[in-house]
Design a protein around this motif. Structure first.
Motif, mmCIF file in Angstrom:
data_model
loop_
_atom_site.group_PDB
_atom_site.id
_atom_site.type_symbol
_atom_site.label_atom_id
_atom_site.label_comp_id
_atom_site.label_asym_id
_atom_site.label_seq_id
_atom_site.Cartn_x
_atom_site.Cartn_y
_atom_site.Cartn_z
ATOM 1 N N PHE A 8 6.710 -2.365 -1.785
ATOM 2 C CA PHE A 8 5.989 -2.413 -0.512
ATOM 3 C C PHE A 8 6.719 -3.304 0.474
ATOM 4 O O PHE A 8 6.947 -2.933 1.628
ATOM 5 C CB PHE A 8 4.573 -2.927 -0.745
ATOM 6 C CG PHE A 8 3.715 -2.900 0.487
ATOM 7 C CD1 PHE A 8 3.677 -3.989 1.347
ATOM 8 C CD2 PHE A 8 2.971 -1.775 0.803
ATOM 9 C CE1 PHE A 8 2.908 -3.964 2.490
ATOM 10 C CE2 PHE A 8 2.191 -1.747 1.950
ATOM 11 C CZ PHE A 8 2.163 -2.834 2.793
ATOM 12 N N THR A 12 8.575 -1.904 3.777
ATOM 13 C CA THR A 12 7.858 -2.290 4.988
ATOM 14 C C THR A 12 8.646 -3.258 5.848
ATOM 15 O O THR A 12 8.675 -3.142 7.073
ATOM 16 C CB THR A 12 6.502 -2.914 4.628
ATOM 17 O OG1 THR A 12 5.773 -1.997 3.818
ATOM 18 C CG2 THR A 12 5.689 -3.225 5.872
ATOM 19 N N ASN A 120 0.435 3.258 -2.464
ATOM 20 C CA ASN A 120 1.265 2.188 -1.898
ATOM 21 C C ASN A 120 2.628 2.712 -1.450
ATOM 22 O O ASN A 120 3.186 2.238 -0.451
ATOM 23 C CB ASN A 120 1.442 1.067 -2.924
ATOM 24 C CG ASN A 120 0.218 0.178 -3.022
ATOM 25 O OD1 ASN A 120 -0.472 -0.042 -2.034
ATOM 26 N ND2 ASN A 120 -0.061 -0.326 -4.203
ATOM 27 N N ALA A 124 3.811 2.277 2.279
ATOM 28 C CA ALA A 124 5.042 1.526 2.533
ATOM 29 C C ALA A 124 6.051 2.362 3.308
ATOM 30 O O ALA A 124 6.691 1.881 4.248
ATOM 31 C CB ALA A 124 5.645 1.054 1.210
#
Length: 209
Positions: A8, A12, A120, A124
């Motif tokens: 993540f 990100t 996730n 992400a």
């Protein structure tokens, strides 16, 4: 102590931040403020660690720019809950569908971490695409300046147009991936036991016949 950069955080922050670092390095080299060739004498491992850390920090600092660009680029709002109910008639009267998406993700993580990983991953990837948009906007501005100051004006102008278009496409793709993450969360939570009883508000429950 083990230092682990999660997927993540990597997608990100670090990937988007790396674009800012690369752009800053290019501009600094063009202005003779830094000399990228001198990095050849730096230890390779230390250089990689420093680049990852710097990219991560730049990604965190530039996160608001991604949110700002997301608001600037026009878009048609879509409701993932309405779409989920349309596609799944059996879930139309389920209480959990109206619950907060992050609360549902937390429930999913407690019940099945492997399933939550897919959500996730989508989130992400969406945030990475959205947060990379402003970096390409700045790169497009840099290319536009290069069209008037460099010896390759046509190439620089083409790059400016391509980078500007890519920045908008990244924001749009980020929204699509975020929408898919919301749908996937609802789909996976459909199978969680007692999810409705845990998410329905007591006042809502008492108001039902």
């Amino acid at each position: 102590m083990n230092i682990v950069v999660g997927v993540f955080d990597l997608f990100t922050y670090a990937v988007a931040g790396g674009l800012y670092v690369a752009l800053a390095g290019y501009v600094g080299d063009r202005l003779d403020l830094v000399h990228l060739a001198s990095l050849n004498s730096v230890n390779g491992v230390l250089l990689v660690i420093g680049a990852v850390v710097l990219s991560y920090l730049c990604g965190i600092l530039a996160y608001p720019l991604g949110a700002l660009l997301n608001r600037v680029v026009p878009h048609k709002r879509r409701d993932p809950r309405a779409e989920f109910r349309r596609r799944n008639p059996a879930a139309r009267d389920r209480d959990y569908v109206d619950a907060d998406s992050f609360l549902l993700l937390s429930a999913l993580q407690m019940h099945d971490m492997d399933a939550a990983t897919e959500v996730n991953r989508l989130r992400a990837s969406g945030l990475m695409a959205r947060n990379s948009g402003p970096a390409l906007v700045l790169a497009a501005v840099t290319a536009l300046v290069e069209a008037f100051t460099s010896g390759h004006p046509v190439l620089a102008a083409v790059c400016a147009v391509a980078l500007g278009a890519a920045s908008v496409l990244l924001v749009l793709q980020g929204r699509r991936l975020g929408y898919m993450a919301s749908i996937k969360t609802l789909e996976l939570c459909f199978w969680l036991p007692d999810i409705d009883d845990k998410t329905v508000d007591d006042r809502t429950r008492s108001a039902k016949p």
